[in-house]
Structures are given as structure tokens and as C-alpha cells.
Scaffold this active site. Structure first.
Site, mmCIF file in Angstrom:
data_model
loop_
_atom_site.group_PDB
_atom_site.id
_atom_site.type_symbol
_atom_site.label_atom_id
_atom_site.label_comp_id
_atom_site.label_asym_id
_atom_site.label_seq_id
_atom_site.Cartn_x
_atom_site.Cartn_y
_atom_site.Cartn_z
ATOM 1 N N THR A 195 32.585 -58.026 -39.761
ATOM 2 C CA THR A 195 32.355 -59.103 -38.620
ATOM 3 C C THR A 195 33.268 -58.365 -37.603
ATOM 4 O OG1 THR A 195 32.099 -60.857 -40.003
ATOM 5 C CG2 THR A 195 32.684 -61.362 -37.751
ATOM 6 N N PHE A 197 35.342 -59.449 -34.176
ATOM 7 C CA PHE A 197 35.941 -60.529 -33.715
ATOM 8 C C PHE A 197 36.486 -60.098 -32.099
ATOM 9 C CE2 PHE A 197 36.273 -61.730 -37.944
ATOM 10 C CZ PHE A 197 36.327 -63.220 -38.259
#
Length: 301
Positions: A195, A197
Site C-alpha cells: 500500500t 501512503f
């Protein structure tokens, strides 16, 4: 207890209270994140800002508001996942927030199936992103996915309910925090599940300080409603040799006639090629809004 605090499941509230109290003493060091303690965003905050005071918030909006209100110096927000695509609503929230992107971070995501017992399980709770990242795992076992506000919050919720037929998908750390058993590790469907960020703050970085480093610039724009407007708007990046690494569209309003585009490019304003490309883009746009220039953490391509 106020409504914001009571949004968290009971097993998480004492930790939330303690972390919020610590952040209140030194807000400049606080990094807000969405979720209960133990969420992936919690770990991202610690990795993006070493020595920070993590500030748990119930939603992305709450984390952004904490920065705007001065309760935190920054917010760590997930924007996209290698398996499940962009995080819902984030393209709307970023431009509306008034905050600037000051850093990016790529977090390897590991999820575990956890519960009070060993199963079998009728359902598993987690954030929609985590459920999507574990879709094949759940389908193979006949476990119904049920959405919750965040991964660690789902673990706390399962602990609070105390029912043997339900489980949570969350980071392994959440099992220890909320007294659950890990039934199975690494339930994500891809071994490279990652992921991205972004770190958001009130003040943008001075892009002149990035001259010796590879920079990423993020912006949103809406082209004029004329034929080939997008083609013409993007042509300046090609002719000036500026690499556009992301381009996504999303609708604004109910008329479906206004499309906004979210883009990342390699480079920073002040660099002649970038300035020329952005100038040409602006000529073909109804709106162009810069969201931030920051150091590239991972090379594209």
C-alpha cells in the site's frame, strides 16, 4: 466520553485515550491516522515519521481534520494498493482537505485471520481494502466478508463481541493488542501486497530543497469541455520529456459532465521542463490544483 471516542470498539478505547492524551501534550509531533491502534496506518505513521506520536482517528476525515485543527502536525493516509487499487474517496478528500502532500511511503501489507477460537467461521470483518486483498482466501473457505471501518478496529470489534463464529482480517499485531488468536497468517492473495501512503501537512515542502533528489509532484485538473482537450493538455508532458506515472479520472457532481483527473509526475516546479508542461496543461484546463511536491521513495518503472 464524546461521540468520537465512542466510535471505537470498547477493547480499543483505553489505548486510544492514552495515545490521544500523549499527542495533545505535543501536537507538532503527532501524526494522525485512520483506525484503531494496530492498524496498517498506525505502522505507516511510525515508519514515515520516526519518533512521532501516533494519533488514532476513526476516519480519514477525522485524521485530516486533526491536522487542520492543529491537533496533529501531519496525517498518514493510504491512497492505493497494489492488489485492490485506489482507496475509496481519497481523490475527493485530498483536494478538498487544503493540506499538502509532503512525503510518500510504500508499506508491505501482511494480514492474518484472527478470532477468539479456531473456527469454523461464518464471517470475517475488516476494512473493504483488506477484504478485497484477501478475496480468494475468503471465497475458498466460504467465509462471508463484512466491512468495518478499519482492520485493527475490526479485530477489536470481534474481541468485543466474543462470538466463536466470526473472525477479523487485520495486521498480526492487532491480535496481540486485542487478545485474539491468529488462526492463519498471510491471508492476502498476493505475496507482494503493498500500500502506498501519503503524509499530509498544513505547509507544503519548499521544492527548491529537492533539487538534488528525484521528486514527485501530484496535482488534480479538469480540462475544458472541448474535443481532444485531454490529448492536448497531456501533450506538453510528452514534448517536454516529463514522465507522468499516474493518471486517474473521477466524476464530480451528479451531471456526469465534469471529470477530474488525478496525476503524478516525476519532477518539481521550477525545473524548466516541468514548468513548460504545467503551463501547457493549465492553458487547456478549467481548473488545476497542485497537491504537493515531495521526495520519491520508490523509483517508478
Amino acid at each position: 466520553m464524546d461521540s468520537f471516542q465512542s466510535s471505537f470498539p470498547r477493547p480499543a478505547r483505553a489505548m486510544v485515550d492514552a495515545m490521544q492524551a500523549a499527542a495533545a501534550v505535543d501536537p507538532a509531533r503527532a501524526v494522525a491516522f485512520s483506525g484503531a491502534p494496530g492498524a496498517n496506518s498506525h505502522r505507516a505513521a511510525l515508519e514515515m515519521a520516526a519518533g512521532c506520536l501516533p494519533l488514532p482517528c476513526f476516519s480519514f476525515e477525522d485524521a485530516i481534520d486533526a491536522v487542520k485543527a492543529g491537533r496533529a502536525g501531519a496525517a498518514a493516509i493510504p491512497v492505493e494498493n497494489s492488489q485492490h487499487g485506489r482507496v475509496a474517496d481519497i481523490h475527493f478528500l485530498l483536494p478538498e482537505s487544503g493540506l499538502a502532500i509532503v512525503a510518500e511511503h510504500f508499506l508491505r501489507i501482511n494480514h492474518a485471520l484472527m478470532a477468539i477460537g479456531d473456527g469454523p467461521f461464518d464471517a470475517a470483518y475488516s476494512h473493504p481494502q483488506a477484504l478485497g486483498q484477501s478475496r480468494k482466501f475468503l471465497r475458498k473457505r466460504g467465509i462471508v466478508p463484512l466491512s468495518y471501518a478499519d482492520t485493527a478496529g475490526a479485530a477489536a470489534y470481534v474481541a468485543e463481541r466474543g462470538e466463536p463464529g466470526i473472525a477479523a482480517i487485520a495486521p498480526p499485531e492487532a491480535a496481540e493488542l486485542y487478545g485474539l488468536r491468529i488462526v492463519e497468517h498471510d491471508v492476502e492473495d498476493a505475496a507482494d501486497n503493498t500500500t502506498r501512503f501519503l503524509l499530509l501537512a498544513n505547509e507544503a515542502l519548499d521544492h527548491t530543497q529537492l533539487d538534488d533528489e528525484t521528486a514527485v509532484t501530484t496535482f488534480v485538473f479538469e480540462v475544458k469541455n472541448i474535443p481532444a482537450a485531454l490529448y492536448k493538455a497531456l501533450g506538453g508532458f510528452a514534448t517536454n520529456g516529463v514522465n507522468m506515472t499516474k493518471l486517474e479520472s473521477y466524476q464530480t457532481g451528479a451531471s456526469f459532465s465534469a471529470t477530474m483527473f488525478y496525476a503524478d509526475i516525476i519532477g518539481a516546479p521550477g525545473q524548466p521542463a516541468v514548468d513548460r508542461a504545467l503551463e501547457e496543461l493549465a492553458f487547456h484546463c478549467k481548473e488545476l490544483r497542485m497537491l504537493g511536491t515531495y521526495r520519491q521513495e520508490r523509483a517508478r518503472g
